[in-house]
Design an enzyme around this catalytic site. Structure first.
Site, PDB file in Angstrom:
ATOM      1  N   ARG A 132      37.852  42.769  71.519  1.00  0.00           N
ATOM      2  CA  ARG A 132      38.348  43.745  70.538  1.00  0.00           C
ATOM      3  C   ARG A 132      37.738  43.612  69.150  1.00  0.00           C
ATOM      4  O   ARG A 132      37.659  44.581  68.407  1.00  0.00           O
ATOM      5  CB  ARG A 132      39.880  43.623  70.393  1.00  0.00           C
ATOM      6  CG  ARG A 132      40.639  44.202  71.537  1.00  0.00           C
ATOM      7  CD  ARG A 132      42.131  44.013  71.352  1.00  0.00           C
ATOM      8  NE  ARG A 132      42.656  44.959  70.383  1.00  0.00           N
ATOM      9  CZ  ARG A 132      43.775  44.794  69.712  1.00  0.00           C
ATOM     10  NH1 ARG A 132      44.496  43.703  69.876  1.00  0.00           N
ATOM     11  NH2 ARG A 132      44.212  45.705  68.873  1.00  0.00           N
ATOM     12  N   HIS A 170      40.612  41.228  60.387  1.00  0.00           N
ATOM     13  CA  HIS A 170      41.777  40.843  61.194  1.00  0.00           C
ATOM     14  C   HIS A 170      43.020  40.582  60.351  1.00  0.00           C
ATOM     15  O   HIS A 170      43.601  39.517  60.363  1.00  0.00           O
ATOM     16  CB  HIS A 170      41.454  39.638  62.090  1.00  0.00           C
ATOM     17  CG  HIS A 170      42.329  39.570  63.296  1.00  0.00           C
ATOM     18  ND1 HIS A 170      43.382  38.702  63.393  1.00  0.00           N
ATOM     19  CD2 HIS A 170      42.318  40.286  64.439  1.00  0.00           C
ATOM     20  CE1 HIS A 170      43.985  38.863  64.554  1.00  0.00           C
ATOM     21  NE2 HIS A 170      43.364  39.824  65.211  1.00  0.00           N
ATOM     22  N   GLU A 184      49.277  49.439  65.404  1.00  0.00           N
ATOM     23  CA  GLU A 184      47.874  49.062  65.253  1.00  0.00           C
ATOM     24  C   GLU A 184      47.000  49.647  66.353  1.00  0.00           C
ATOM     25  O   GLU A 184      47.456  49.858  67.476  1.00  0.00           O
ATOM     26  CB  GLU A 184      47.703  47.547  65.226  1.00  0.00           C
ATOM     27  CG  GLU A 184      47.996  46.864  66.544  1.00  0.00           C
ATOM     28  CD  GLU A 184      47.682  45.384  66.490  1.00  0.00           C
ATOM     29  OE1 GLU A 184      46.547  45.009  66.864  1.00  0.00           O
ATOM     30  OE2 GLU A 184      48.563  44.615  66.085  1.00  0.00           O
ATOM     31  N   ARG A 218      40.664  47.094  62.730  1.00  0.00           N
ATOM     32  CA  ARG A 218      41.865  47.818  63.147  1.00  0.00           C
ATOM     33  C   ARG A 218      42.196  48.931  62.164  1.00  0.00           C
ATOM     34  O   ARG A 218      41.906  48.849  60.978  1.00  0.00           O
ATOM     35  CB  ARG A 218      43.098  46.901  63.191  1.00  0.00           C
ATOM     36  CG  ARG A 218      42.988  45.666  64.037  1.00  0.00           C
ATOM     37  CD  ARG A 218      43.119  45.964  65.517  1.00  0.00           C
ATOM     38  NE  ARG A 218      43.174  44.721  66.264  1.00  0.00           N
ATOM     39  CZ  ARG A 218      42.109  44.017  66.628  1.00  0.00           C
ATOM     40  NH1 ARG A 218      40.905  44.442  66.305  1.00  0.00           N
ATOM     41  NH2 ARG A 218      42.231  42.898  67.299  1.00  0.00           N
TER      42      ARG A 218
END
Length: 140
Positions: A108, A129, A97, A112
């Protein structure tokens, strides 16, 4: 002879487990808990545009992945375990990731890119997420 049969069975199962762990081709995502959609993208450094679902910051993440770093977050590049099973099942260590930066956040965030294979052969994007993924391809 009775003690030999369980031992033989154990050896056969161990060999089967080793061979299964070497399986590297991606299975079809049938039965995946979350739909995975696809799109194509040109590799960083080449002309082309990103799929509309990727934010502009994904281009920087893809370029860093292609170069092998550097990455801004210590979690970038770590193994993604696919615990929820939303991506096709693969051996442990197959998925990794990487953070896609979110403007105006000091953490963050939820975005991703997940890569599969070493070097990466498949790419997935999530902006929630890990609840859903969209597959995309990087032209080589």
């Amino acid at each position: 002879m009775r003690t030999l049969k369980p031992l033989l069975l154990l050896v056969v199962l161990a060999i089967a487990a080793l061979l299964w762990g070497r399986h590297t081709s991606e299975p079809t995502p049938s039965g995946a808990a979350v739909p995975v959609t696809s799109a194509a993208v040109t590799a960083p450094g080449h002309s082309g545009t990103l799929p509309s679902f990727l934010p502009p910051e994904a281009a920087d993440t893809l370029a860093r992945i292609a170069r092998g770093g550097p990455f801004d977050h210590r979690q970038d590049g770590v193994v993604f375990n696919n615990r929820e099973g939303h991506l096709p099942p693969m051996p442990e260590g197959y998925y990794h990731e990487y953070t896609v930066e979110t403007p105006n956040l000091d953490y963050r965030g939820a975005r991703r890119i997940i890569t599969g294979g070493t070097p990466p052969q498949v790419y997935y994007y999530t902006d929630d997420h890990y609840r859903s993924f969209r597959r995309f391809e990087v032209a080589r």
